[in-house]
Design an enzyme around this catalytic site. Structure first.
Site, PDB file in Angstrom:
ATOM      1  N   ARG A  88      13.353  20.374   3.906  1.00 27.88           N
ATOM      2  CA  ARG A  88      13.819  19.712   5.115  1.00 27.88           C
ATOM      3  C   ARG A  88      14.609  18.438   4.785  1.00 27.88           C
ATOM      4  O   ARG A  88      15.666  18.171   5.368  1.00 27.88           O
ATOM      5  CB  ARG A  88      12.572  19.363   5.922  1.00 27.88           C
ATOM      6  CG  ARG A  88      12.902  18.936   7.227  1.00 27.88           C
ATOM      7  CD  ARG A  88      12.122  19.347   8.325  1.00 27.88           C
ATOM      8  NE  ARG A  88      12.879  18.756   9.409  1.00 27.88           N
ATOM      9  CZ  ARG A  88      13.030  19.318  10.555  1.00 27.88           C
ATOM     10  NH1 ARG A  88      12.498  20.470  10.774  1.00 27.88           N
ATOM     11  NH2 ARG A  88      13.722  18.723  11.487  1.00 27.88           N
ATOM     12  N   ARG A 117      16.248  19.085  16.688  1.00 27.88           N
ATOM     13  CA  ARG A 117      15.503  18.821  15.449  1.00 27.88           C
ATOM     14  C   ARG A 117      15.187  17.338  15.387  1.00 27.88           C
ATOM     15  O   ARG A 117      15.998  16.514  15.826  1.00 27.88           O
ATOM     16  CB  ARG A 117      16.338  19.165  14.218  1.00 27.88           C
ATOM     17  CG  ARG A 117      16.859  20.556  14.210  1.00 27.88           C
ATOM     18  CD  ARG A 117      15.835  21.503  13.637  1.00 27.88           C
ATOM     19  NE  ARG A 117      16.388  22.844  13.578  1.00 27.88           N
ATOM     20  CZ  ARG A 117      15.674  23.908  13.306  1.00 27.88           C
ATOM     21  NH1 ARG A 117      14.381  23.805  13.063  1.00 27.88           N
ATOM     22  NH2 ARG A 117      16.223  25.093  13.275  1.00 27.88           N
ATOM     23  N   ILE A 118      14.039  17.044  14.798  1.00 26.92           N
ATOM     24  CA  ILE A 118      13.668  15.634  14.631  1.00 26.92           C
ATOM     25  C   ILE A 118      14.248  15.149  13.314  1.00 26.92           C
ATOM     26  O   ILE A 118      14.090  15.810  12.284  1.00 26.92           O
ATOM     27  CB  ILE A 118      12.135  15.495  14.668  1.00 26.92           C
ATOM     28  CG1 ILE A 118      11.654  15.823  16.084  1.00 26.92           C
ATOM     29  CG2 ILE A 118      11.705  14.096  14.252  1.00 26.92           C
ATOM     30  CD1 ILE A 118      10.184  16.092  16.181  1.00 26.92           C
ATOM     31  N   LEU A 119      14.939  14.033  13.364  1.00 26.56           N
ATOM     32  CA  LEU A 119      15.563  13.499  12.150  1.00 26.56           C
ATOM     33  C   LEU A 119      14.705  12.383  11.574  1.00 26.56           C
ATOM     34  O   LEU A 119      14.195  11.533  12.301  1.00 26.56           O
ATOM     35  CB  LEU A 119      16.967  12.990  12.477  1.00 26.56           C
ATOM     36  CG  LEU A 119      17.959  14.099  12.870  1.00 26.56           C
ATOM     37  CD1 LEU A 119      19.243  13.505  13.433  1.00 26.56           C
ATOM     38  CD2 LEU A 119      18.246  15.022  11.694  1.00 26.56           C
ATOM     39  N   HIS A 168      17.615  11.884  26.347  1.00 27.92           N
ATOM     40  CA  HIS A 168      16.301  12.470  26.598  1.00 27.92           C
ATOM     41  C   HIS A 168      16.172  12.753  28.100  1.00 27.92           C
ATOM     42  O   HIS A 168      16.385  11.844  28.910  1.00 27.92           O
ATOM     43  CB  HIS A 168      15.218  11.480  26.146  1.00 27.92           C
ATOM     44  CG  HIS A 168      13.829  12.002  26.329  1.00 27.92           C
ATOM     45  ND1 HIS A 168      13.337  13.074  25.612  1.00 27.92           N
ATOM     46  CD2 HIS A 168      12.830  11.616  27.161  1.00 27.92           C
ATOM     47  CE1 HIS A 168      12.100  13.322  25.995  1.00 27.92           C
ATOM     48  NE2 HIS A 168      11.769  12.454  26.935  1.00 27.92           N
ATOM     49  N   ASP A 223      11.551  10.242  20.388  1.00 31.82           N
ATOM     50  CA  ASP A 223      11.820   9.791  21.756  1.00 31.82           C
ATOM     51  C   ASP A 223      11.376   8.350  21.952  1.00 31.82           C
ATOM     52  O   ASP A 223      10.621   8.014  22.874  1.00 31.82           O
ATOM     53  CB  ASP A 223      11.151  10.717  22.783  1.00 31.82           C
ATOM     54  CG  ASP A 223      11.711  12.125  22.690  1.00 31.82           C
ATOM     55  OD1 ASP A 223      12.874  12.269  22.297  1.00 31.82           O
ATOM     56  OD2 ASP A 223      10.973  13.070  22.999  1.00 31.82           O
TER      57      ASP A 223
END
Ligand code: GRF
Length: 220
Positions: A73, A99-101, A117, A169
């Protein structure tokens, strides 16, 4: 040189379209120079190509058996960052990027990544949001917040644009808009009304960041 924007997305790209339309109308004060997706079938890539904007697909590879998932990842995030950095954007907009960075990507673009968001987030990073009429509602985070607003019977939800930090978020809020939940709303109808506000807000935010950047350059 005009303020340069890269957009990362995973899906339809209606927010990208709002940016491209504002740019074409001379109302953005910025140029979308690159669109990147982790999905080959993201319609947003087609929207970019239709306007002669560079578009790239950077797939997250499957983790081979026995391989270290986190390492795969992180390598993908570095590759993604390399592609984005090649265009040296002033701003990276996550517009429906699913995707979470982590810092592997974010540290390459300090203070230059913003996210949309589809729910209301507070200024203090906490778990509640107080609406303009004084209602206290939960701050919804994660990937299914439009449906969650309905499931929880919230009378109002909305959208937020914030700077991105490694916390999901979270991060300083740049803009938000409230959207009432109407009787008979489905996740789809509610999301469509939220998107109307998102399209307006993302153009406003990019325009004002571009202006700030131009002023800072003139002073510096
Ligand atoms: C938006 O609602 C955004 O807030 C969320 O994903 C959606 C993207 O919509 N993160 P689109 O692909 O721009 O139409």
């Amino acid at each position: 040189m005009r303020y340069q924007v890269a957009v990362l997305l995973s899906g339809s790209g209606s927010n990208l379209q709002a940016l491209l339309d504002a740019e074409a109308a001379g109302a953005l004060g910025a140029e979308v120079v690159l669109v990147v997706s982790d999905r080959a079938d993201a319609f947003g890539l087609q929207r970019a190509l239709a306007r002669q904007v560079a578009a790239a697909y950077v797939p997250l590879p499957a983790t081979p058996r026995g391989a270290d998932r986190a390492a795969v990842r992180a390598a993908w995030e570095r590759r993604l960052a390399d592609v984005v950095a090649a265009f040296a954007p002033d701003l990276v907009v996550l517009a429906g990027f699913m995707r979470i960075l982590s810092p592997a990507f974010l540290d390459r673009f300090p203070n230059r990544v913003i996210n949309q968001h589809p729910a209301l987030l507070p200024d203090d990073g906490g778990d509640i949001y107080v609406t303009s009429t004084g209602l206290v509602i939960p701050a919804l985070r994660g990937a299914h917040v439009v449906a969650e607003a309905l499931e929880r019977g919230l009378p109002v939800t909305g959208c937020t644009i914030h700077r991105v930090t490694p916390r999901v978020d979270d991060g300083p809020v740049l803009a938000r808009a409230e959207v009432p939940v109407l009787p008979g709303d489905t996740p789809e109808t509610l999301h469509e009304r939220i998107k109307v506000e998102e399209h307006r807000l993302i153009v406003e935010v990019v325009r004002s960041l571009a202006l700030e950047h131009a002023c800072a350059q003139r002073q510096g």
